[in-house]
Design a protein around this motif. Structure first.
Motif, PDB file in Angstrom:
ATOM      1  N   THR A   1       0.796  -1.228   0.000  1.00 48.86           N
ATOM      2  CA  THR A   1       0.000   0.000   0.000  1.00 48.86           C
ATOM      3  C   THR A   1       0.828   1.276   0.000  1.00 48.86           C
ATOM      4  O   THR A   1       0.318   2.329  -0.361  1.00 48.86           O
ATOM      5  CB  THR A   1      -0.916   0.039   1.242  1.00 48.86           C
ATOM      6  N   GLY A   2       2.060   1.214   0.453  1.00 50.37           N
ATOM      7  CA  GLY A   2       2.878   2.416   0.562  1.00 50.37           C
ATOM      8  C   GLY A   2       2.811   3.062   1.929  1.00 50.37           C
ATOM      9  O   GLY A   2       3.495   4.050   2.190  1.00 50.37           O
ATOM     10  N   LEU A   3       1.986   2.534   2.838  1.00 49.24           N
ATOM     11  CA  LEU A   3       1.862   3.093   4.182  1.00 49.24           C
ATOM     12  C   LEU A   3       3.169   2.894   4.941  1.00 49.24           C
ATOM     13  O   LEU A   3       3.713   1.798   4.978  1.00 49.24           O
ATOM     14  CB  LEU A   3       0.713   2.384   4.919  1.00 49.24           C
ATOM     15  N   ASP A   4       3.680   3.971   5.530  1.00 50.44           N
ATOM     16  CA  ASP A   4       4.905   3.897   6.326  1.00 50.44           C
ATOM     17  C   ASP A   4       4.576   3.478   7.756  1.00 50.44           C
ATOM     18  O   ASP A   4       3.491   3.769   8.262  1.00 50.44           O
ATOM     19  CB  ASP A   4       5.606   5.255   6.376  1.00 50.44           C
ATOM     20  N   ILE A   5       5.523   2.829   8.396  1.00 48.91           N
ATOM     21  CA  ILE A   5       5.406   2.504   9.814  1.00 48.91           C
ATOM     22  C   ILE A   5       6.348   3.443  10.558  1.00 48.91           C
ATOM     23  O   ILE A   5       7.557   3.393  10.371  1.00 48.91           O
ATOM     24  CB  ILE A   5       5.782   1.031  10.108  1.00 48.91           C
ATOM     25  N   GLY A   6       5.786   4.339  11.365  1.00 47.36           N
ATOM     26  CA  GLY A   6       6.598   5.295  12.113  1.00 47.36           C
ATOM     27  C   GLY A   6       7.417   4.604  13.186  1.00 47.36           C
ATOM     28  O   GLY A   6       8.609   4.834  13.325  1.00 47.36           O
ATOM     29  N   TYR A   7       6.773   3.760  13.984  1.00 52.73           N
ATOM     30  CA  TYR A   7       7.460   2.937  14.965  1.00 52.73           C
ATOM     31  C   TYR A   7       6.564   1.763  15.311  1.00 52.73           C
ATOM     32  O   TYR A   7       5.365   1.769  15.032  1.00 52.73           O
ATOM     33  CB  TYR A   7       7.864   3.709  16.229  1.00 52.73           C
ATOM     34  N   ILE A   8       7.164   0.765  15.905  1.00 50.67           N
ATOM     35  CA  ILE A   8       6.416  -0.360  16.463  1.00 50.67           C
ATOM     36  C   ILE A   8       6.733  -0.377  17.944  1.00 50.67           C
ATOM     37  O   ILE A   8       7.897  -0.401  18.345  1.00 50.67           O
ATOM     38  CB  ILE A   8       6.801  -1.696  15.806  1.00 50.67           C
ATOM     39  N   GLY A   9       5.687  -0.332  18.754  1.00 48.08           N
ATOM     40  CA  GLY A   9       5.853  -0.345  20.197  1.00 48.08           C
ATOM     41  C   GLY A   9       5.400  -1.676  20.776  1.00 48.08           C
ATOM     42  O   GLY A   9       4.372  -2.213  20.379  1.00 48.08           O
ATOM     43  N   TYR A  10       6.183  -2.196  21.673  1.00 45.04           N
ATOM     44  CA  TYR A  10       5.839  -3.440  22.364  1.00 45.04           C
ATOM     45  C   TYR A  10       5.595  -3.145  23.826  1.00 45.04           C
ATOM     46  O   TYR A  10       6.362  -2.419  24.451  1.00 45.04           O
ATOM     47  CB  TYR A  10       6.982  -4.451  22.283  1.00 45.04           C
ATOM     48  N   THR A  11       4.553  -3.744  24.386  1.00 46.59           N
ATOM     49  CA  THR A  11       4.357  -3.752  25.829  1.00 46.59           C
ATOM     50  C   THR A  11       4.534  -5.191  26.273  1.00 46.59           C
ATOM     51  O   THR A  11       3.928  -6.102  25.701  1.00 46.59           O
ATOM     52  CB  THR A  11       2.961  -3.240  26.215  1.00 46.59           C
ATOM     53  N   LEU A  12       5.375  -5.392  27.260  1.00 46.84           N
ATOM     54  CA  LEU A  12       5.665  -6.724  27.766  1.00 46.84           C
ATOM     55  C   LEU A  12       4.841  -6.997  29.016  1.00 46.84           C
ATOM     56  O   LEU A  12       4.665  -6.106  29.851  1.00 46.84           O
ATOM     57  CB  LEU A  12       7.146  -6.860  28.124  1.00 46.84           C
ATOM     58  N   GLU A  13       4.378  -8.210  29.152  1.00 41.18           N
ATOM     59  CA  GLU A  13       3.720  -8.624  30.393  1.00 41.18           C
ATOM     60  C   GLU A  13       4.779  -8.789  31.483  1.00 41.18           C
ATOM     61  O   GLU A  13       4.587  -8.368  32.607  1.00 41.18           O
ATOM     62  CB  GLU A  13       2.959  -9.922  30.168  1.00 41.18           C
ATOM     63  N   THR A  14       5.906  -9.397  31.123  1.00 39.81           N
ATOM     64  CA  THR A  14       7.039  -9.531  32.052  1.00 39.81           C
ATOM     65  C   THR A  14       8.330  -9.355  31.258  1.00 39.81           C
ATOM     66  O   THR A  14       8.346  -9.501  30.034  1.00 39.81           O
ATOM     67  CB  THR A  14       7.086 -10.918  32.738  1.00 39.81           C
ATOM     68  N   LEU A  15       9.415  -9.092  31.944  1.00 41.97           N
ATOM     69  CA  LEU A  15      10.709  -8.953  31.279  1.00 41.97           C
ATOM     70  C   LEU A  15      11.171 -10.267  30.651  1.00 41.97           C
ATOM     71  O   LEU A  15      12.015 -10.272  29.765  1.00 41.97           O
ATOM     72  CB  LEU A  15      11.760  -8.431  32.253  1.00 41.97           C
ATOM     73  N   ASN A  16      10.590 -11.374  31.074  1.00 45.91           N
ATOM     74  CA  ASN A  16      10.928 -12.674  30.485  1.00 45.91           C
ATOM     75  C   ASN A  16      10.538 -12.735  29.008  1.00 45.91           C
ATOM     76  O   ASN A  16      11.041 -13.586  28.276  1.00 45.91           O
ATOM     77  CB  ASN A  16      10.244 -13.815  31.238  1.00 45.91           C
ATOM     78  N   ASP A  17       9.637 -11.859  28.560  1.00 47.03           N
ATOM     79  CA  ASP A  17       9.189 -11.841  27.161  1.00 47.03           C
ATOM     80  C   ASP A  17      10.163 -11.099  26.248  1.00 47.03           C
ATOM     81  O   ASP A  17      10.017 -11.129  25.027  1.00 47.03           O
ATOM     82  CB  ASP A  17       7.806 -11.176  27.049  1.00 47.03           C
ATOM     83  N   MET A  18      11.148 -10.427  26.824  1.00 49.63           N
ATOM     84  CA  MET A  18      12.049  -9.578  26.051  1.00 49.63           C
ATOM     85  C   MET A  18      12.784 -10.352  24.953  1.00 49.63           C
ATOM     86  O   MET A  18      12.880  -9.877  23.815  1.00 49.63           O
ATOM     87  CB  MET A  18      13.070  -8.897  26.968  1.00 49.63           C
ATOM     88  N   GLU A  19      13.291 -11.526  25.260  1.00 50.02           N
ATOM     89  CA  GLU A  19      14.069 -12.280  24.275  1.00 50.02           C
ATOM     90  C   GLU A  19      13.233 -12.600  23.040  1.00 50.02           C
ATOM     91  O   GLU A  19      13.692 -12.437  21.906  1.00 50.02           O
ATOM     92  CB  GLU A  19      14.618 -13.557  24.900  1.00 50.02           C
ATOM     93  N   GLU A  20      11.978 -13.022  23.244  1.00 50.85           N
ATOM     94  CA  GLU A  20      11.104 -13.324  22.105  1.00 50.85           C
ATOM     95  C   GLU A  20      10.809 -12.079  21.267  1.00 50.85           C
ATOM     96  O   GLU A  20      10.755 -12.142  20.043  1.00 50.85           O
ATOM     97  CB  GLU A  20       9.788 -13.930  22.581  1.00 50.85           C
ATOM     98  N   VAL A  21      10.601 -10.952  21.941  1.00 50.14           N
ATOM     99  CA  VAL A  21      10.324  -9.700  21.225  1.00 50.14           C
ATOM    100  C   VAL A  21      11.535  -9.299  20.392  1.00 50.14           C
ATOM    101  O   VAL A  21      11.400  -8.931  19.215  1.00 50.14           O
ATOM    102  CB  VAL A  21       9.920  -8.579  22.210  1.00 50.14           C
ATOM    103  N   LEU A  22      12.719  -9.367  20.963  1.00 47.75           N
ATOM    104  CA  LEU A  22      13.924  -9.017  20.210  1.00 47.75           C
ATOM    105  C   LEU A  22      14.126  -9.954  19.024  1.00 47.75           C
ATOM    106  O   LEU A  22      14.541  -9.522  17.942  1.00 47.75           O
ATOM    107  CB  LEU A  22      15.147  -9.014  21.125  1.00 47.75           C
ATOM    108  N   GLU A  23      13.798 -11.220  19.200  1.00 44.98           N
ATOM    109  CA  GLU A  23      13.889 -12.171  18.088  1.00 44.98           C
ATOM    110  C   GLU A  23      12.892 -11.803  16.981  1.00 44.98           C
ATOM    111  O   GLU A  23      13.230 -11.823  15.799  1.00 44.98           O
ATOM    112  CB  GLU A  23      13.623 -13.585  18.588  1.00 44.98           C
ATOM    113  N   GLU A  24      11.675 -11.436  17.376  1.00 45.33           N
ATOM    114  CA  GLU A  24      10.669 -11.040  16.385  1.00 45.33           C
ATOM    115  C   GLU A  24      11.113  -9.791  15.624  1.00 45.33           C
ATOM    116  O   GLU A  24      10.996  -9.726  14.401  1.00 45.33           O
ATOM    117  CB  GLU A  24       9.316 -10.796  17.058  1.00 45.33           C
ATOM    118  N   ILE A  25      11.645  -8.818  16.340  1.00 48.10           N
ATOM    119  CA  ILE A  25      12.149  -7.598  15.697  1.00 48.10           C
ATOM    120  C   ILE A  25      13.255  -7.958  14.705  1.00 48.10           C
ATOM    121  O   ILE A  25      13.302  -7.426  13.595  1.00 48.10           O
ATOM    122  CB  ILE A  25      12.643  -6.583  16.759  1.00 48.10           C
ATOM    123  N   GLY A  26      14.122  -8.873  15.084  1.00 45.24           N
ATOM    124  CA  GLY A  26      15.191  -9.296  14.199  1.00 45.24           C
ATOM    125  C   GLY A  26      14.693  -9.977  12.933  1.00 45.24           C
ATOM    126  O   GLY A  26      15.384  -9.979  11.912  1.00 45.24           O
TER     127      GLY A  26
END
Length: 190
Positions: free
Chosen positions: A139-164
């Motif tokens: 579509t051409g729509l830009d993504i300004g940013y993607i924000g993540y809210t974590l339930e716990t800090l234990n979710d950080m590794e999965e989020v970083l993997e997804e971003i990668g």
């Protein structure tokens, strides 16, 4: 002599409706009202006309407005000093390619998406959000940013993997945070 071009972002709420109930959300809708388009236009016309600014649609969830495309079109045509029209959204409705294309065609330039860890809203919601992010390519729509809210800090590794795993052209900005004690959150530590 250097001339600095001031380009502020003006964020304004356009609806009280939402399709999620995030525990950390500050927005606790009292009714299901959308602000009338005329009120929004009048508000933005009151800003100084000699500045260009980014207008950012917000609310609870701006994509739930049935007249979203009309609003985008009106803003782009009636407010001449809008440099970009953006939106803060959970991105769920962007999983519909036709919806995404129509919003872009109506004047929406970019979206900032609150994605969250998949456990926060469930796998189905998360999958729809990821599909919406993928639809930006067609579509051409830009993504300004993607924000993540974590339930716990234990979710950080999965989020970083997804971003990668995102394509390099998705966005340059990611925001990761834990939910705060506002909105629907209890006073107990998560």
């Amino acid at each position: 002599q250097h001339v600095h071009r001031i380009s502020p972002t003006i964020l304004f709420e356009i609806t009280d409706r939402c399709n999620l109930q995030c525990p950390h959300c500050y927005h606790l809708p009292e009714d299901n009202q959308d602000r009338p388009i005329a009120d929004i236009i009048n508000q933005l016309q009151s800003f100084p006309s000699h500045y260009f600014y980014q207008a950012c649609l917000a609310g609870a969830e701006p994509t739930l407005r049935k007249d979203l495309n009309e609003l985008c079109s009106e803003l782009k045509h009636k407010i001449k000093n809008i440099s970009d029209l953006t939106m803060v959204t959970n991105g769920i409705k962007f999983q519909n390619l036709k919806f995404t294309k129509s919003a872009f065609d109506a004047g929406l330039d970019a979206a900032c998406i609150g994605l969250n860890h998949w456990s926060y809203q469930g796998e189905k919601v998360h999958t729809n959000q990821l599909k919406g992010i993928q639809n930006r390519k067609e579509t051409g729509l830009d993504i300004g940013y993607i924000g993540y809210t974590l339930e716990t800090l234990n979710d950080m590794e999965e989020v970083l993997e997804e971003i990668g795993n995102f394509d390099n052209d998705v966005t340059e900005t990611y925001r990761i945070r834990c939910g705060s004690f506002i909105g629907r959150s209890s006073d107990s530590q998560r």
